[in-house]
Design a protein around this motif. Sequence first.
Motif, PDB file in Angstrom:
ATOM      1  N   GLN A 113      -6.602   5.752  -2.224  1.00 56.55           N
ATOM      2  CA  GLN A 113      -7.086   7.012  -1.672  1.00 56.55           C
ATOM      3  C   GLN A 113      -8.582   6.978  -1.426  1.00 56.55           C
ATOM      4  O   GLN A 113      -9.105   7.745  -0.639  1.00 56.55           O
ATOM      5  N   LYS A 140     -11.456   4.430   2.821  1.00 57.88           N
ATOM      6  CA  LYS A 140     -11.618   5.393   3.906  1.00 57.88           C
ATOM      7  C   LYS A 140     -10.787   5.043   5.148  1.00 57.88           C
ATOM      8  O   LYS A 140     -10.652   5.844   6.054  1.00 57.88           O
ATOM      9  N   ARG A 141     -10.254   3.827   5.191  1.00 58.24           N
ATOM     10  CA  ARG A 141      -9.509   3.457   6.396  1.00 58.24           C
ATOM     11  C   ARG A 141      -8.162   4.159   6.446  1.00 58.24           C
ATOM     12  O   ARG A 141      -7.586   4.482   5.415  1.00 58.24           O
ATOM     13  N   PRO A 142      -7.641   4.370   7.668  1.00 60.29           N
ATOM     14  CA  PRO A 142      -6.332   4.997   7.779  1.00 60.29           C
ATOM     15  C   PRO A 142      -5.264   4.200   7.018  1.00 60.29           C
ATOM     16  O   PRO A 142      -5.379   2.986   6.886  1.00 60.29           O
ATOM     17  N   MET A 143      -4.233   4.919   6.558  1.00 59.16           N
ATOM     18  CA  MET A 143      -3.201   4.281   5.736  1.00 59.16           C
ATOM     19  C   MET A 143      -2.482   3.152   6.480  1.00 59.16           C
ATOM     20  O   MET A 143      -2.136   2.144   5.890  1.00 59.16           O
ATOM     21  N   TYR A 144      -2.256   3.332   7.783  1.00 56.22           N
ATOM     22  CA  TYR A 144      -1.514   2.289   8.495  1.00 56.22           C
ATOM     23  C   TYR A 144      -2.295   0.966   8.498  1.00 56.22           C
ATOM     24  O   TYR A 144      -1.714  -0.109   8.406  1.00 56.22           O
ATOM     25  N   LEU A 169       6.300   3.269  -0.831  1.00 59.80           N
ATOM     26  CA  LEU A 169       4.872   3.593  -0.861  1.00 59.80           C
ATOM     27  C   LEU A 169       4.625   5.089  -0.918  1.00 59.80           C
ATOM     28  O   LEU A 169       3.493   5.529  -1.054  1.00 59.80           O
ATOM     29  N   VAL A 211       4.862   7.203   1.527  1.00 64.69           N
ATOM     30  CA  VAL A 211       4.130   7.678   2.701  1.00 64.69           C
ATOM     31  C   VAL A 211       5.152   7.988   3.788  1.00 64.69           C
ATOM     32  O   VAL A 211       6.323   7.641   3.666  1.00 64.69           O
ATOM     33  N   THR A 247       3.946   6.539   9.523  1.00 63.73           N
ATOM     34  CA  THR A 247       2.788   5.708   9.193  1.00 63.73           C
ATOM     35  C   THR A 247       3.194   4.229   9.092  1.00 63.73           C
ATOM     36  O   THR A 247       2.513   3.355   9.621  1.00 63.73           O
ATOM     37  N   ARG A 266       3.969   2.858  12.501  1.00 66.35           N
ATOM     38  CA  ARG A 266       2.743   2.511  13.223  1.00 66.35           C
ATOM     39  C   ARG A 266       2.235   1.139  12.784  1.00 66.35           C
ATOM     40  O   ARG A 266       1.889   0.300  13.606  1.00 66.35           O
ATOM     41  N   GLN A 294      -0.481  12.223   3.510  1.00 61.53           N
ATOM     42  CA  GLN A 294       0.293  11.136   2.923  1.00 61.53           C
ATOM     43  C   GLN A 294       1.754  11.118   3.373  1.00 61.53           C
ATOM     44  O   GLN A 294       2.260  10.078   3.773  1.00 61.53           O
ATOM     45  N   ILE A 295       2.419  12.251   3.324  1.00 66.34           N
ATOM     46  CA  ILE A 295       3.875  12.175   3.495  1.00 66.34           C
ATOM     47  C   ILE A 295       4.423  12.753   4.803  1.00 66.34           C
ATOM     48  O   ILE A 295       5.615  12.636   5.048  1.00 66.34           O
ATOM     49  N   GLU A 346       0.342  10.293  13.235  1.00 65.60           N
ATOM     50  CA  GLU A 346      -0.446   9.104  13.567  1.00 65.60           C
ATOM     51  C   GLU A 346      -1.219   9.302  14.871  1.00 65.60           C
ATOM     52  O   GLU A 346      -2.382   8.962  14.964  1.00 65.60           O
TER      53      GLU A 346
END
Lengths: 180, 302
Positions: A54, A57-61, A93, A95, A99, A102, B200-201, B220
């Motif tokens: 968390q 700072k980068r996007p989760m994908y 994960l 999520v 995501t 992607r 997140q979800i 996204e």
Amino acid sequence: MLTCLWRGWELYPPEQNSVQYGSLISFDHLRLDKGLILCILSMHSMPGTVTLSQSDKRPMYLQIMEQIKQRIAVGDWVEGQPIPSIRQLAVDLQVSVITVKRAYYELEREGVIITQHGKGSRVSSTPGLGARLREKELQEHLEEAARIAAQLGMPSKQLQHRLREAGDRIEEKEKEKELI
Amino acid sequence: MTDTATEFAIELRGVTKKYRYFTLDKIDLKLPRGQIMGLIGANGAGKSTTIRILMGLVHQDSGQARVLGHSMPAEQVAAKWDIGFASEDMRLYDSMTLGWHMKFIRSIYPNWDRAYAQLLLKRFGLRAEQKIKGLSHGQRVKSALLLVLARKPELLVLDEPTTGLDPVARHEILRELTHVMADEGRSILFSSHNTQDVEQISDQITFIDRGRIIDSMDKELYLDRWRRLRLEVPLGIELPAFPGIIGLEREGRLAVATSNAFVPDLASAYESTGARVQRIESMTLEEIFIANVEHSREEVEV
């Protein structure tokens, strides 16, 4: 290969980490047959150390992409090996599906994985994929260093010198370790 | 009972509801089946009113609401077999145990999954023999959620499921919600002002502010449109107002531009003015939320 014994829902360990937990979900239908189920999970279906940060700072994908690439680069995931489905990894994960979708889409565009409709995804069969990914990682770091050097107004000769110094320091540390 | 041929779990068209001091204004919203939608908005933005209309608890003045193919509020009885709804103001019977509530719900809903209910008890750290009046806030929220989850409804509608919970309880709930999504036929709509949960979800994001939808789309795609550009601008150069820039703050030689329609050309456009682009940063949903609300309020006021 990992073998596990699992008795219906009863032994379904609540504190078990989400990864194994998610992998079991796909065996859900087996639960109906007997109370005692012997399930064999192959290691590759488990994302293991894929975790999201968390504070990153980068996007989760992007984080997912990078961690998958690392697993390939270090040789944990080999060429042609099946990898978890999009939905499975999303559950593991915690999520959203979109995501992971992607991340898989971008990885496919980069030629790292292949997704076949109805057959799931696997690591691309390109020979030397792991080495290529490492090479690319090195390239990115070098460019970043060059960019910062340019910002500092450092001549390229000096940057080369600094790189050589850094190499020497690492070599020295390795030697120290051997002596110990 | 449900029309599986309908592509959307939820479909609102032009839904309007007027109160004396608040108007929910022409709400359009679509949640495809198999996806999670996070409904974000400040307190009083209209999240709960929207949810109440979906559930047939409030009747809209105009516009259409369809949930799992059923028209609301007219067909709410049929729709509710397959919807699990939980909100903070739903009260459980204080003097009864959680187990009593479980038996009660089980007697009504044939889809009740006993094994899953037992599993949820363990995962949520709850005890069936405990009376509701002795439960903490977090335990009550988890109990209410257990009662809807164990019915395995096709659609979950949750009003602020994580508000007021400690991090562990929040995590337990988010984990359960993502597990629901392992089944691609099921859908979730939840409201929250915790943008981190939503980021997140969720597959879909909907922003509501002052009774109107500001944005509603694929998460996204949405996150990808927003960027912060850090610029170094020589003194004496004025930065023009490029399209897609919704905020520009400048102090001396440094400037920060916020874009809600980022394309790489935007960076080149700034470079051509003589400015230097130091960094292009992606934004968290929290940062977007604040920028978006401020921007849309400015637009309304102008």
